[in-house]
Design a protein around this motif. Structure first.
Motif, PDB file in Angstrom:
ATOM      1  N   ALA A 242       0.847  -1.196   0.000  1.00 47.57           N
ATOM      2  CA  ALA A 242       0.000   0.000   0.000  1.00 47.57           C
ATOM      3  C   ALA A 242       0.881   1.245   0.000  1.00 47.57           C
ATOM      4  CB  ALA A 242      -0.922  -0.001   1.212  1.00 47.57           C
ATOM      5  N   GLY A 243       1.995   1.165   0.707  1.00 54.04           N
ATOM      6  CA  GLY A 243       2.936   2.281   0.761  1.00 54.04           C
ATOM      7  C   GLY A 243       3.494   2.631  -0.613  1.00 54.04           C
ATOM      8  N   LEU A 244       3.741   1.609  -1.431  1.00 49.61           N
ATOM      9  CA  LEU A 244       4.265   1.864  -2.775  1.00 49.61           C
ATOM     10  C   LEU A 244       3.257   2.639  -3.617  1.00 49.61           C
ATOM     11  CD1 LEU A 244       6.136  -1.471  -3.565  1.00 49.61           C
ATOM     12  CD2 LEU A 244       7.129   0.837  -3.630  1.00 49.61           C
ATOM     13  N   ILE A 245       1.981   2.292  -3.464  1.00 49.30           N
ATOM     14  CA  ILE A 245       0.949   3.036  -4.210  1.00 49.30           C
ATOM     15  C   ILE A 245       0.859   4.467  -3.684  1.00 49.30           C
ATOM     16  CG2 ILE A 245      -1.543   3.167  -4.624  1.00 49.30           C
ATOM     17  CD1 ILE A 245      -1.424   0.048  -4.777  1.00 49.30           C
ATOM     18  N   ALA A 246       1.003   4.600  -2.371  1.00 47.35           N
ATOM     19  CA  ALA A 246       1.016   5.942  -1.772  1.00 47.35           C
ATOM     20  C   ALA A 246       2.105   6.793  -2.424  1.00 47.35           C
ATOM     21  CB  ALA A 246       1.243   5.833  -0.264  1.00 47.35           C
ATOM     22  N   LEU A 247       3.291   6.209  -2.568  1.00 41.75           N
ATOM     23  CA  LEU A 247       4.429   6.961  -3.113  1.00 41.75           C
ATOM     24  C   LEU A 247       4.320   7.174  -4.620  1.00 41.75           C
ATOM     25  CD1 LEU A 247       7.743   5.848  -1.418  1.00 41.75           C
ATOM     26  CD2 LEU A 247       6.278   7.811  -0.978  1.00 41.75           C
ATOM     27  N   ARG A 248       3.783   6.185  -5.313  1.00 44.03           N
ATOM     28  CA  ARG A 248       3.777   6.267  -6.781  1.00 44.03           C
ATOM     29  C   ARG A 248       2.639   7.119  -7.307  1.00 44.03           C
ATOM     30  NH1 ARG A 248       4.969  -0.152  -7.853  1.00 44.03           N
ATOM     31  NH2 ARG A 248       7.185  -0.101  -7.267  1.00 44.03           N
ATOM     32  N   THR A 249       1.483   7.090  -6.645  1.00 49.30           N
ATOM     33  CA  THR A 249       0.356   7.837  -7.208  1.00 49.30           C
ATOM     34  C   THR A 249      -0.302   8.810  -6.218  1.00 49.30           C
ATOM     35  OG1 THR A 249      -1.281   6.144  -6.662  1.00 49.30           O
ATOM     36  CG2 THR A 249      -0.182   5.909  -8.757  1.00 49.30           C
ATOM     37  N   MET A 250      -0.445   8.381  -4.960  1.00 44.23           N
ATOM     38  CA  MET A 250      -1.261   9.200  -4.056  1.00 44.23           C
ATOM     39  C   MET A 250      -0.600  10.531  -3.703  1.00 44.23           C
ATOM     40  SD  MET A 250      -4.025   7.526  -3.745  1.00 44.23           S
ATOM     41  CE  MET A 250      -4.896   8.050  -2.281  1.00 44.23           C
ATOM     42  N   LYS A 251       0.722  10.556  -3.660  1.00 51.32           N
ATOM     43  CA  LYS A 251       1.409  11.799  -3.286  1.00 51.32           C
ATOM     44  C   LYS A 251       1.178  12.905  -4.322  1.00 51.32           C
ATOM     45  CE  LYS A 251       6.075  11.384  -5.228  1.00 51.32           C
ATOM     46  NZ  LYS A 251       5.635  10.706  -6.446  1.00 51.32           N
ATOM     47  N   ASP A 252       0.886  12.495  -5.564  1.00 51.28           N
ATOM     48  CA  ASP A 252       0.765  13.486  -6.637  1.00 51.28           C
ATOM     49  C   ASP A 252      -0.630  14.097  -6.755  1.00 51.28           C
ATOM     50  OD1 ASP A 252       3.457  13.074  -7.343  1.00 51.28           O
ATOM     51  OD2 ASP A 252       2.899  11.264  -8.442  1.00 51.28           O
ATOM     52  N   ARG A 253      -1.569  13.674  -5.902  1.00 56.19           N
ATOM     53  CA  ARG A 253      -2.925  14.219  -5.996  1.00 56.19           C
ATOM     54  C   ARG A 253      -3.280  15.084  -4.779  1.00 56.19           C
ATOM     55  NH1 ARG A 253      -5.582  12.682  -2.332  1.00 56.19           N
ATOM     56  NH2 ARG A 253      -7.354  13.856  -3.143  1.00 56.19           N
ATOM     57  N   LEU A 254      -2.298  15.345  -3.915  1.00 57.79           N
ATOM     58  CA  LEU A 254      -2.608  16.070  -2.677  1.00 57.79           C
ATOM     59  C   LEU A 254      -3.069  17.502  -2.936  1.00 57.79           C
ATOM     60  CD1 LEU A 254       0.281  14.683  -0.446  1.00 57.79           C
ATOM     61  CD2 LEU A 254      -2.157  14.170  -0.232  1.00 57.79           C
ATOM     62  N   GLY A 255      -2.681  18.042  -4.095  1.00 59.74           N
ATOM     63  CA  GLY A 255      -3.143  19.378  -4.465  1.00 59.74           C
ATOM     64  C   GLY A 255      -4.670  19.470  -4.463  1.00 59.74           C
ATOM     65  N   GLU A 256      -5.330  18.363  -4.839  1.00 63.44           N
ATOM     66  CA  GLU A 256      -6.808  18.327  -4.821  1.00 63.44           C
ATOM     67  C   GLU A 256      -7.339  18.546  -3.413  1.00 63.44           C
ATOM     68  OE1 GLU A 256      -8.620  14.731  -6.454  1.00 63.44           O
ATOM     69  OE2 GLU A 256      -7.023  14.685  -7.963  1.00 63.44           O
ATOM     70  N   ASP A 257      -6.672  17.916  -2.439  1.00 58.65           N
ATOM     71  CA  ASP A 257      -7.105  18.087  -1.040  1.00 58.65           C
ATOM     72  C   ASP A 257      -6.947  19.547  -0.616  1.00 58.65           C
ATOM     73  OD1 ASP A 257      -7.481  15.376  -1.058  1.00 58.65           O
ATOM     74  OD2 ASP A 257      -5.670  14.906   0.101  1.00 58.65           O
ATOM     75  N   HIS A 258      -5.889  20.185  -1.103  1.00 66.27           N
ATOM     76  CA  HIS A 258      -5.649  21.590  -0.753  1.00 66.27           C
ATOM     77  C   HIS A 258      -6.703  22.486  -1.400  1.00 66.27           C
ATOM     78  CE1 HIS A 258      -1.101  20.454  -0.159  1.00 66.27           C
ATOM     79  NE2 HIS A 258      -1.924  19.755   0.604  1.00 66.27           N
ATOM     80  N   ASP A 317     -11.727  24.234  25.354  1.00 65.30           N
ATOM     81  CA  ASP A 317     -12.006  25.543  25.945  1.00 65.30           C
ATOM     82  C   ASP A 317     -12.176  26.657  24.907  1.00 65.30           C
ATOM     83  OD1 ASP A 317      -9.459  25.558  25.115  1.00 65.30           O
ATOM     84  OD2 ASP A 317      -8.596  26.420  26.930  1.00 65.30           O
ATOM     85  N   SER A 318     -12.384  26.260  23.641  1.00 64.22           N
ATOM     86  CA  SER A 318     -12.533  27.314  22.634  1.00 64.22           C
ATOM     87  C   SER A 318     -13.762  27.029  21.780  1.00 64.22           C
ATOM     88  CB  SER A 318     -11.296  27.371  21.746  1.00 64.22           C
ATOM     89  OG  SER A 318     -11.346  26.329  20.795  1.00 64.22           O
ATOM     90  N   ARG A 319     -14.082  27.926  20.877  1.00 65.97           N
ATOM     91  CA  ARG A 319     -15.162  27.694  19.919  1.00 65.97           C
ATOM     92  C   ARG A 319     -14.576  27.400  18.549  1.00 65.97           C
ATOM     93  NH1 ARG A 319     -20.198  29.010  21.556  1.00 65.97           N
ATOM     94  NH2 ARG A 319     -20.988  29.904  19.635  1.00 65.97           N
ATOM     95  N   GLN A 320     -13.350  26.866  18.567  1.00 63.07           N
ATOM     96  CA  GLN A 320     -12.661  26.623  17.302  1.00 63.07           C
ATOM     97  C   GLN A 320     -12.709  25.141  16.903  1.00 63.07           C
ATOM     98  OE1 GLN A 320      -8.290  27.039  16.925  1.00 63.07           O
ATOM     99  NE2 GLN A 320      -8.671  28.546  15.321  1.00 63.07           N
ATOM    100  N   LEU A 321     -12.806  24.929  15.603  1.00 59.96           N
ATOM    101  CA  LEU A 321     -12.740  23.575  15.060  1.00 59.96           C
ATOM    102  C   LEU A 321     -11.612  23.496  14.043  1.00 59.96           C
ATOM    103  CD1 LEU A 321     -16.084  24.395  15.118  1.00 59.96           C
ATOM    104  CD2 LEU A 321     -16.123  21.916  14.921  1.00 59.96           C
ATOM    105  N   ARG A 322     -11.067  22.297  13.923  1.00 57.13           N
ATOM    106  CA  ARG A 322     -10.040  22.069  12.904  1.00 57.13           C
ATOM    107  C   ARG A 322     -10.508  20.957  11.981  1.00 57.13           C
ATOM    108  NH1 ARG A 322      -5.415  18.571  14.733  1.00 57.13           N
ATOM    109  NH2 ARG A 322      -7.047  17.085  14.256  1.00 57.13           N
ATOM    110  N   LEU A 323     -10.551  21.243  10.693  1.00 55.41           N
ATOM    111  CA  LEU A 323     -10.925  20.233   9.706  1.00 55.41           C
ATOM    112  C   LEU A 323      -9.703  19.896   8.866  1.00 55.41           C
ATOM    113  CD1 LEU A 323     -14.220  21.855   8.349  1.00 55.41           C
ATOM    114  CD2 LEU A 323     -13.876  20.531  10.443  1.00 55.41           C
ATOM    115  N   ARG A 324      -9.654  18.657   8.401  1.00 55.33           N
ATOM    116  CA  ARG A 324      -8.601  18.295   7.449  1.00 55.33           C
ATOM    117  C   ARG A 324      -9.234  17.541   6.290  1.00 55.33           C
ATOM    118  NH1 ARG A 324      -4.634  15.832  11.784  1.00 55.33           N
ATOM    119  NH2 ARG A 324      -3.547  17.671  12.533  1.00 55.33           N
ATOM    120  N   THR A 325      -8.936  17.992   5.086  1.00 53.54           N
ATOM    121  CA  THR A 325      -9.435  17.288   3.907  1.00 53.54           C
ATOM    122  C   THR A 325      -8.486  16.142   3.558  1.00 53.54           C
ATOM    123  OG1 THR A 325      -8.290  18.856   2.477  1.00 53.54           O
ATOM    124  CG2 THR A 325     -10.607  19.315   2.969  1.00 53.54           C
TER     125      THR A 325
END
Ligand SMILES: *Cc1c(COP(=O)(O)O)cnc(C)c1O
Length: 346
Positions: A242-258, A317-325
């Protein structure tokens, strides 16, 4: 039940392609260096960062600790960011297990260090003081809001480390998010570093595992450290596949998440009652305005119970939320979230 889970990118699960590759993976006993899939992952990871060697580890925390144990002796000191993951969120493993003294310095808003802070933290050659052995950077910087550290800032720290015979380690748990955000090669973000850890899980979607890259001798010592930490695995090729697929293809699509994080922030900013605090890479921070009837827990519960959307308060203690795509949050999911937040606050 299918949830739109924005609590973290750590909730991402493996893709169908990863599950197939895992089922087919050629395996062997990795403690004998006999697992061809792990060997392939380590070779590709080292090459990506222009390093000599790599070691597959169970987690980012373990990779960072192996790095520190391999670079340092008991009684050494290291310079770390006061808000860094290594200092704050790894149980002080360096001190607890390695006898290494962390010397924290302030992390700037852009995730960099001030040169004067580095210089002040560096111990002189004085028998009263521990020997400063290493400086550690983090990229992207979690507590700085997911901001990507610029290559010039890394180069400054690398030059400081070289001038003072210090090692430079980079906690690059999300280094490919940094590379995507900065539009540079991952290799450029490791320039001048002696070692770097990155996660295959999180945005890259592998079910588990991180990789530590560095020089040949360093990686040999890191493998010893991994063994004593109980991190040596046997037929780990199942995970490395699974790590190999992460390195070969998944790393190149992170711009979409951004892009999705940016869309989410823009959409949220138009909803009355929402204040966007910051958005970097795949992180979005927002707060509920003070005048709202809804408390933060009520807001979170309504999204979960009525819309199957998961968000987590950033602190109690805050009214803040953190989301991650991440990979499993697509454009339609962003639209659904915006509609749901609008409905809950109307
Ligand atoms: C996630 C993360 C790590 C490693 O965490 P694990 O859960 O041990 O894999 C290290 N540093 C940073 C900045 C992280 O975000």
């Amino acid at each position: 039940m299918h949830y739109i889970d924005l609590r973290s990118d750590t909730v991402s699960h493996p893709t169908p392609e990863m599950r197939e590759a895992m089922a087919r993976a050629a395996v062997g006993d990795d403690v004998y260096h006999d697992d061809p899939t792990v060997n392939q992952l380590e070779a590709e990871a080292a090459a990506l960062f222009g390093m000599e060697a790599a070691v597959f580890v169970t987690s980012g925390t373990q990779g960072n600790l192996c790095a520190l144990l391999a670079h340092c002796q008991r009684g050494d000191a290291i310079i770390v960011g006061d808000t860094s993951h290594i200092f704050r969120y790894e149980q002080g493993g360096m001190a607890q297990l390695g006898g290494i003294l962390p010397q924290p310095i302030p992390v700037q808003a852009d995730a960099s260090f001030r040169l004067s802070d580095l210089e002040n933290a560096l111990n002189p050659d004085d028998e009263h003081m521990p020997i400063t052995r290493l400086v550690a950077l983090e990229n992207t910087h979690n507590m700085a809001g997911g901001v990507a550290l610029q290559p010039e800032k890394i180069a400054e720290v690398a030059a400081f480390a070289r001038r003072n015979q210090l090692k430079l380690h980079i906690d690059g748990a999300r280094i490919f998010n940094a590379a995507a955000a900065l539009g540079v090669d991952a290799k450029a973000l490791a320039a001048g570093a002696d070692s770097l850890t990155f996660c295959l899980s999180k945005g890259l979607c592998a079910p588990a595992g991180s990789v530590l890259v560095g020089g040949q001798d360093f990686i040999r010592r890191a493998r010893r450290a991994r063994k004593v930490l109980g991190g040596s695995m046997r037929q780990a090729g199942i995970l490395a596949a699974a790590g190999l697929i992460a390195l070969r293809t998944m790393k190149d699509r992170l711009g979409e998440d951004h892009e999705n994080a940016q869309l989410l922030a823009e959409g949220l900013s138009e909803i009355p009652g929402i204040i966007i605090d910051r958005q970097n890479t795949n992180f979005v921070f927002f707060s509920l305005a003070a005048g709202l009837k809804l408390s933060l827990p009520e807001f979170v519960d309504a999204l979960r119970d009525d819309y199957t959307i998961l968000m987590s308060p950033y602190s109690s203690d805050s009214r803040q939320l953190r989301l991650r795509t991440h990979y499993w949050i697509d454009r339609p999911a962003i639209e659904k979230v915006l509609a749901a937040v609008r409905a809950v606050l109307s």
